[in-house]
Design a protein around this motif. Structure first.
Motif, mmCIF file in Angstrom:
data_model
loop_
_atom_site.group_PDB
_atom_site.id
_atom_site.type_symbol
_atom_site.label_atom_id
_atom_site.label_comp_id
_atom_site.label_asym_id
_atom_site.label_seq_id
_atom_site.Cartn_x
_atom_site.Cartn_y
_atom_site.Cartn_z
ATOM 1 N N LEU A 139 11.351 -44.037 -15.140
ATOM 2 C CA LEU A 139 11.387 -42.966 -16.145
ATOM 3 C C LEU A 139 11.646 -41.614 -15.485
ATOM 4 O O LEU A 139 11.304 -41.400 -14.327
ATOM 5 N N GLN A 140 12.216 -40.712 -16.247
ATOM 6 C CA GLN A 140 12.436 -39.354 -15.777
ATOM 7 C C GLN A 140 11.231 -38.485 -16.126
ATOM 8 O O GLN A 140 10.598 -38.682 -17.171
ATOM 9 N N LEU A 141 10.957 -37.538 -15.252
ATOM 10 C CA LEU A 141 9.791 -36.671 -15.401
ATOM 11 C C LEU A 141 10.238 -35.236 -15.659
ATOM 12 O O LEU A 141 11.004 -34.671 -14.872
ATOM 13 N N LEU A 142 9.768 -34.676 -16.762
ATOM 14 C CA LEU A 142 10.010 -33.269 -17.084
ATOM 15 C C LEU A 142 8.715 -32.507 -16.830
ATOM 16 O O LEU A 142 7.721 -32.692 -17.532
ATOM 17 N N GLU A 143 8.728 -31.672 -15.808
ATOM 18 C CA GLU A 143 7.543 -30.928 -15.387
ATOM 19 C C GLU A 143 7.513 -29.587 -16.120
ATOM 20 O O GLU A 143 8.374 -28.739 -15.926
ATOM 21 N N ASP A 144 6.525 -29.441 -16.985
ATOM 22 C CA ASP A 144 6.399 -28.234 -17.817
ATOM 23 C C ASP A 144 5.565 -27.204 -17.069
ATOM 24 O O ASP A 144 4.341 -27.295 -17.011
ATOM 25 N N CYS A 145 6.262 -26.197 -16.527
ATOM 26 C CA CYS A 145 5.601 -25.118 -15.797
ATOM 27 C C CYS A 145 5.568 -23.838 -16.620
ATOM 28 O O CYS A 145 5.554 -22.738 -16.055
ATOM 29 N N ALA A 146 5.543 -23.966 -17.948
ATOM 30 C CA ALA A 146 5.499 -22.780 -18.808
ATOM 31 C C ALA A 146 4.277 -21.927 -18.499
ATOM 32 O O ALA A 146 4.316 -20.703 -18.630
ATOM 33 N N HIS A 147 3.162 -22.570 -18.100
ATOM 34 C CA HIS A 147 1.938 -21.845 -17.741
ATOM 35 C C HIS A 147 1.828 -21.632 -16.237
ATOM 36 O O HIS A 147 0.818 -21.090 -15.774
ATOM 37 N N ASP A 163 11.988 -34.600 -12.214
ATOM 38 C CA ASP A 163 13.444 -34.664 -12.149
ATOM 39 C C ASP A 163 14.016 -33.331 -12.605
ATOM 40 O O ASP A 163 15.013 -32.853 -12.067
ATOM 41 N N TYR A 164 13.355 -32.752 -13.600
ATOM 42 C CA TYR A 164 13.661 -31.402 -14.078
ATOM 43 C C TYR A 164 12.329 -30.700 -14.329
ATOM 44 O O TYR A 164 11.302 -31.336 -14.560
#
Length: 413
Positions: A139-147, A163-164
């Motif tokens: 699976l692809q991983l979307l790392e949410d660094c909004a915080h 991955d992004y």
């Protein structure tokens, strides 16, 4: 005599606080903090939600796919999933806001394409375990660094595990708009961005300045630009008046909408505007990010967080969401867990304290039956600003209001 109530910005505004020499506890002997900009190739866009849409598009998300999304979320995370044609599937988190890996694994199916993981309030998730889970299932991983624009985990910048990755620069820099798409594993050659035009460029700069002036910052610049800003307001009102006046019996032309010049940026927004997907962040926002002192921003945020955390630890019915502030963490807000959140919220709100109730609004249907911990945190966590533009007197005032909200009789005495 009652002291005047200060007007405190909930997000950083333009001031000297973001520029100049480092200040406070930046960690690691004051070295430059790691950021998502260090994680890989970067595209600077207008918001975090636009960056999510671009990341999912680059991943190839389409109709029939599923994207795993945390039940503890901003609703703005979901519309980009739907825009790609995919379906969001919500997974649980633990009471400390960490990812429930067992629940994530149980929700992975043949249609699952990607997993979104959020570093809440700037505190990293266990990315090594999450990365291993994604790799094991292809699976692809979307790392949410909004915080978490700044920070590191396992000796690597946040944003480098996925991955992004996406980030919301407007949460950490004094800008009106801004977000980032980052990838350490994939090239971003297919993400071609264009200017949104002179109207957008002008609004991004003017809105950042006017927001600063509204909170009493940069008074000399405000005095110098005052006549020009008043002229701008008069010109805008005249334009609206002309367009809303019907002539010769014809239907009136629609009034110009200033909000159309820039994308929506509310964390709690349910909307998504596809026309902003190929637009780059404004020149003004990019210049501020380039000129700002990241060491100073990180140091002041950590110092302000620790001051609020210390004030909270001495009070009944209140505790920090996170047990400590680890080295390398640069917080977005200071999240506190309350035993009686509604009473405290009413008192602090009435006093004028700026507060964030993250995930109070969630995607329809995501409730306590989906994830009890998400519902609990959305109700019990109130977050106070700890950004770099806060002044010492504003921090002291917020701490005093917190004491008064939790110990009203003692404060009155």
């Amino acid at each position: 005599m009652t002291e005047p109530r200060p007007k405190i910005p909930i997000a950083p505004v333009l001031s000297r606080a973001s520029f100049g020499a480092p200040s406070g506890n930046a960690g690691s002997a004051g070295r430059r903090p790691a950021s998502v900009l260090d994680a890989g190739q970067v595209r600077k866009v207008t918001s975090g939600r636009v960056a999510i849409a671009l990341a999912l598009r680059e991943m190839g998300a389409r109709a029939g796919d599923e994207v795993l999304v945390p039940a503890y979320h901003s609703p703005s995370m979901v519309p980009p999933v739907l825009w790609c044609g995919a379906e969001p599937v919500f997974y649980r988190i633990a009471a400390d806001a960490s990812v429930d890996l067992a629940d994530v694994a149980a929700r992975i199916g043949p249609a699952t394409r990607a997993i979104m993981v959020t570093h809440y309030f700037g505190f990293p998730q266990d990315m090594a375990a999450i990365r291993a889970l994604c790799d094991a299932h292809g699976l692809q991983l979307l790392e949410d660094c909004a915080h978490a624009f700044f920070g590191e985990h396992g000796g690597r910048p946040l944003g480098s595990w996925g991955d992004y990755a996406i980030a919301s620069s407007m949460k950490f820099f004094p800008t009106y708009e801004g977000g980032c798409l980052v990838s350490s594993r994939c090239r971003l050659d297919g993400v071609v961005l264009h200017s949104a035009g002179p109207g957008f460029e002008a609004k991004a700069a003017l809105a950042a300045l006017e927001n600063s002036f509204a909170y009493g910052r940069l008074p000399l610049l405000r005095a110098a630009l005052g006549p020009l800003l008043r002229l701008k307001d008069l010109a805008w009102r005249a334009l609206k008046s002309r367009r809303t006046t019907a002539t010769s019996g014809a239907a009136a032309a629609p009034a110009p909408d200033a909000s159309a010049l820039a994308p929506a940026s509310s964390d709690s927004g349910f909307d998504f505007e596809p026309r902003w997907v190929d637009k780059r962040s404004s020149w003004f926002s990019r210049a501020v990010m380039r000129l700002a002192s990241t060491r100073r921003i990180a140091g002041l945020r950590r110092r302000h967080y620790l001051a609020l955390e210390q004030a909270a630890r001495a009070l009944p019915g209140c505790r920090p969401l996170f047990a400590s502030l680890p080295e390398g963490v640069v917080p977005w807000q200071c999240p506190l867990v309350f035993d009686d959140p509604e009473t405290v919220f009413e008192r602090l709100h009435a006093a004028g304290v700026p507060l964030v109730r993250f995930a109070q609004l969630r995607w329809p249907g995501v409730d306590a039956t989906t994830c009890a911990n998400s519902a609990m945190l959305a109700r019990r966590v109130l977050a106070l600003p700890c950004h770099q533009a806060l002044r010492e007197d504003e921090l002291a005032w917020m701490a005093a209001q917190l004491r008064a909200a939790l110990q009203p009789k003692a404060e009155a005495a």
